[in-house]
Write an enzyme that holds these catalytic residues in place. Structure first.
Site, mmCIF file in Angstrom:
data_model
loop_
_atom_site.group_PDB
_atom_site.id
_atom_site.type_symbol
_atom_site.label_atom_id
_atom_site.label_comp_id
_atom_site.label_asym_id
_atom_site.label_seq_id
_atom_site.Cartn_x
_atom_site.Cartn_y
_atom_site.Cartn_z
ATOM 1 N N ASP A 32 0.830 -1.217 0.000
ATOM 2 C CA ASP A 32 0.000 0.000 0.000
ATOM 3 C C ASP A 32 0.860 1.261 0.000
ATOM 4 O O ASP A 32 1.971 1.260 0.530
ATOM 5 C CB ASP A 32 -0.929 -0.030 1.231
ATOM 6 C CG ASP A 32 -2.094 0.944 1.091
ATOM 7 O OD1 ASP A 32 -2.365 1.406 -0.038
ATOM 8 O OD2 ASP A 32 -2.735 1.244 2.122
ATOM 9 N N HIS A 47 2.581 3.480 -8.902
ATOM 10 C CA HIS A 47 2.396 2.047 -9.192
ATOM 11 C C HIS A 47 3.600 1.507 -9.968
ATOM 12 O O HIS A 47 4.056 0.393 -9.737
ATOM 13 C CB HIS A 47 1.123 1.819 -10.000
ATOM 14 C CG HIS A 47 -0.137 2.216 -9.266
ATOM 15 N ND1 HIS A 47 -0.392 1.814 -7.973
ATOM 16 C CD2 HIS A 47 -1.204 2.970 -9.640
ATOM 17 C CE1 HIS A 47 -1.572 2.309 -7.585
ATOM 18 N NE2 HIS A 47 -2.073 3.015 -8.578
ATOM 19 N N SER A 84 -7.396 -5.425 -5.296
ATOM 20 C CA SER A 84 -8.522 -5.994 -4.547
ATOM 21 C C SER A 84 -9.796 -5.922 -5.379
ATOM 22 O O SER A 84 -9.885 -5.167 -6.345
ATOM 23 C CB SER A 84 -8.721 -5.231 -3.231
ATOM 24 O OG SER A 84 -9.290 -3.957 -3.488
ATOM 25 N N ARG A 88 -4.947 -1.913 8.756
ATOM 26 C CA ARG A 88 -6.177 -2.670 8.506
ATOM 27 C C ARG A 88 -5.881 -3.770 7.500
ATOM 28 O O ARG A 88 -4.834 -3.785 6.853
ATOM 29 C CB ARG A 88 -7.301 -1.744 8.037
ATOM 30 C CG ARG A 88 -6.972 -0.933 6.808
ATOM 31 C CD ARG A 88 -8.175 -0.097 6.342
ATOM 32 N NE ARG A 88 -7.763 0.834 5.324
ATOM 33 C CZ ARG A 88 -7.491 2.132 5.523
ATOM 34 N NH1 ARG A 88 -7.615 2.646 6.727
ATOM 35 N NH2 ARG A 88 -7.106 2.908 4.523
ATOM 36 N N ARG A 118 2.058 -4.900 6.137
ATOM 37 C CA ARG A 118 1.344 -3.856 5.395
ATOM 38 C C ARG A 118 2.177 -2.584 5.420
ATOM 39 O O ARG A 118 2.589 -2.131 6.490
ATOM 40 C CB ARG A 118 -0.047 -3.571 5.956
ATOM 41 C CG ARG A 118 -0.764 -2.497 5.101
ATOM 42 C CD ARG A 118 -2.216 -2.308 5.433
ATOM 43 N NE ARG A 118 -2.838 -1.400 4.461
ATOM 44 C CZ ARG A 118 -4.086 -1.479 4.020
ATOM 45 N NH1 ARG A 118 -4.867 -2.435 4.468
ATOM 46 N NH2 ARG A 118 -4.554 -0.618 3.143
ATOM 47 N N GLY A 133 0.019 5.526 -4.335
ATOM 48 C CA GLY A 133 -0.595 6.808 -4.682
ATOM 49 C C GLY A 133 0.041 7.944 -3.892
ATOM 50 O O GLY A 133 0.412 8.988 -4.453
ATOM 51 N N GLU A 179 1.716 -13.155 12.413
ATOM 52 C CA GLU A 179 2.295 -11.996 13.090
ATOM 53 C C GLU A 179 2.078 -10.804 12.154
ATOM 54 O O GLU A 179 2.331 -10.904 10.948
ATOM 55 C CB GLU A 179 3.803 -12.204 13.313
ATOM 56 C CG GLU A 179 4.138 -13.373 14.224
ATOM 57 C CD GLU A 179 3.667 -13.162 15.667
ATOM 58 O OE1 GLU A 179 3.614 -12.006 16.111
ATOM 59 O OE2 GLU A 179 3.358 -14.165 16.332
ATOM 60 N N ASN A 230 -10.873 -2.522 -5.562
ATOM 61 C CA ASN A 230 -10.090 -1.573 -6.371
ATOM 62 C C ASN A 230 -10.717 -1.311 -7.749
ATOM 63 O O ASN A 230 -10.356 -0.345 -8.419
ATOM 64 C CB ASN A 230 -8.640 -2.044 -6.541
ATOM 65 C CG ASN A 230 -7.798 -1.929 -5.283
ATOM 66 O OD1 ASN A 230 -6.887 -2.722 -5.051
ATOM 67 N ND2 ASN A 230 -8.095 -0.938 -4.448
ATOM 68 N N TRP A 231 -11.673 -2.150 -8.165
ATOM 69 C CA TRP A 231 -12.400 -1.871 -9.429
ATOM 70 C C TRP A 231 -13.174 -0.558 -9.337
ATOM 71 O O TRP A 231 -13.571 -0.002 -10.344
ATOM 72 C CB TRP A 231 -13.373 -3.012 -9.783
ATOM 73 C CG TRP A 231 -12.695 -4.291 -10.168
ATOM 74 C CD1 TRP A 231 -12.647 -5.437 -9.428
ATOM 75 C CD2 TRP A 231 -11.963 -4.583 -11.376
ATOM 76 N NE1 TRP A 231 -11.932 -6.411 -10.092
ATOM 77 C CE2 TRP A 231 -11.512 -5.919 -11.286
ATOM 78 C CE3 TRP A 231 -11.648 -3.844 -12.532
ATOM 79 C CZ2 TRP A 231 -10.758 -6.533 -12.292
ATOM 80 C CZ3 TRP A 231 -10.896 -4.451 -13.536
ATOM 81 C CH2 TRP A 231 -10.469 -5.774 -13.412
ATOM 82 N N SER A 272 -8.160 -4.803 4.984
ATOM 83 C CA SER A 272 -8.753 -4.521 3.665
ATOM 84 C C SER A 272 -9.141 -5.781 2.885
ATOM 85 O O SER A 272 -8.824 -5.912 1.702
ATOM 86 C CB SER A 272 -7.811 -3.642 2.830
ATOM 87 O OG SER A 272 -7.516 -2.438 3.506
HETATM 88 C C1 IPE Z 1 -5.501 -2.741 -0.332
HETATM 89 O O1 IPE Z 1 -5.128 -1.416 -0.463
HETATM 90 C C2 IPE Z 1 -5.413 -3.419 -1.656
HETATM 91 C C3 IPE Z 1 -4.090 -3.562 -2.226
HETATM 92 C C4 IPE Z 1 -2.949 -3.241 -1.655
HETATM 93 C C5 IPE Z 1 -4.051 -4.132 -3.535
HETATM 94 P P1 IPE Z 1 -6.226 -0.256 -0.582
HETATM 95 O O2 IPE Z 1 -5.469 1.011 -0.658
HETATM 96 O O3 IPE Z 1 -7.150 -0.550 -1.701
HETATM 97 O O4 IPE Z 1 -7.011 -0.398 0.788
HETATM 98 P P2 IPE Z 1 -7.896 0.652 1.589
HETATM 99 O O5 IPE Z 1 -8.955 1.137 0.637
HETATM 100 O O6 IPE Z 1 -6.981 1.761 1.989
HETATM 101 O O7 IPE Z 1 -8.445 -0.095 2.754
HETATM 102 C C1 IPE Z 2 -1.508 0.278 -3.397
HETATM 103 O O1 IPE Z 2 -1.297 1.644 -3.387
HETATM 104 C C2 IPE Z 2 -1.700 -0.272 -4.779
HETATM 105 C C3 IPE Z 2 -3.089 -0.689 -5.069
HETATM 106 C C4 IPE Z 2 -4.074 -0.674 -4.228
HETATM 107 C C5 IPE Z 2 -3.334 -1.182 -6.396
HETATM 108 P P1 IPE Z 2 -2.488 2.674 -3.388
HETATM 109 O O2 IPE Z 2 -2.825 2.997 -4.809
HETATM 110 O O3 IPE Z 2 -3.620 2.197 -2.575
HETATM 111 O O4 IPE Z 2 -1.788 3.920 -2.711
HETATM 112 P P2 IPE Z 2 -2.455 4.946 -1.696
HETATM 113 O O5 IPE Z 2 -3.023 4.157 -0.571
HETATM 114 O O6 IPE Z 2 -3.504 5.677 -2.450
HETATM 115 O O7 IPE Z 2 -1.307 5.817 -1.281
HETATM 116 MG MG MG Z 3 -4.095 2.403 -0.596
#
Ligand code: IPE
Ligand code: IPE
Ligand code: MG
Length: 244
Positions: free
Chosen positions: A15, A32, A60, A186, A180, A18, A199, A63-64, A188
């Protein structure tokens, strides 16, 4: 790596891509892209130190819901990754595996996924699983549905329903270390069933900044944990003493 207890199954919620990009005033996709480099480095390190199962949460089911442009950029990165890594995986003994709803992806990607899985199916050094269009709750529902069907067809008696059966239907072994990145604490909807005694390691590092050396650091932390599985510390120490 003396003194390190190598977890059999490491799972990672990658995570923070972004936010990594945002901090640099770059579009999210650049995060990414940089994150894909972390994947290469972490996979390589995990293989070298003898992790048997590495499972990466790449996309996930939820994520769609992201903007169309981001989703298609992520799918393109997946295409590039599979193309680029296919030979290297085979050469390095990495068996490629996927959990999640592959059918949600475009046909060409589905085909590519199946090809790489087939191509590396006899590799034995490490199993690399990507969680793609994955939901932990859905995975449990699917296993329950399979059980219901088997019972209906009289191929299974309700008495035979047990933890081992569910585990087998879902495929992945128990996670020993769950990591994580990005500071969020969390799950997710990641591997719900398999993390019952994992752990949990949370780090503020954003995924593009997390590399092989950070995995080693997490494993060093893991090595110091006393995993009690419901028992007392004294019992664990005694059984460890008996082992050595
Ligand atoms: C979880 O990250 C999914 C992946 C790392 C692929 P998200 O960024 O989508 O999770 P939330 O929305 O913060 O819980
Ligand atoms: C994890 O990074 C990658 C995916 C969920 C695909 P994020 O894209 O969720 O990055 P943040 O959480 O917005 O920083
Ligand atoms: Mg994220």
């Amino acid at each position: 790596m003396r003194g390190l207890k190598i977890p059999y199954h490491v799972a990672i919620i990658m995570d923070g891509n972004g936010r990594w990009a945002q901090k640099r005033n770059l579009p999210r996709i650049e995060g990414h892209r940089e994150g894909a480099k972390s994947v290469d480095d972490v996979v390589e390190t995990a293989r070298k130190i003898g992790v048997k199962y590495l499972t990466l949460y790449a996309f996930s089911k939820d994520n769609w819901k992201r903007p169309k442009e981001e989703v298609s950029a992520l799918i393109n990165l997946l295409r590039d990754y599979l193309k680029k890594e296919k030979e290297r995986m085979k050469k390095n003994g990495i068996r490629f595996n996927v959990v999640g709803d592959i059918k949600d992806f475009p046909k060409d990607v589905q085909k590519q996924i199946k090809e790489v899985m087939e191509y590396t199916k006899d590799c034995e050094k490490m199993t690399l699983t990507l969680a793609l269009s994955y939901s932990g709750k859905n995975e449990i529902v699917k296993a329950v549905k399979k059980i219901a069907q088997l019972v209906k067809k009289k191929k299974l008696s309700p008495k035979e329903i047990c933890q081992e059966l569910l585990q087998k239907l879902m495929g992945l072994p128990d996670v020993e270390l769950l990591i994580r990145t990005s500071g969020e604490m969390r799950i997710s909807d990641f591997l719900l069933w398999q993390i019952s005694y994992a752990e949990l390691y949370f780090t503020k590092k954003l995924w593009p900044d997390f590399r092989g050396k950070d995995l080693i650091k997490a494993i060093r932390w893991f090595s110091k944990r006393e995993r009690r599985f419901g028992m007392t510390s004294e019992q664990i120490k005694k059984s460890e003493g008996e082992k050595t």
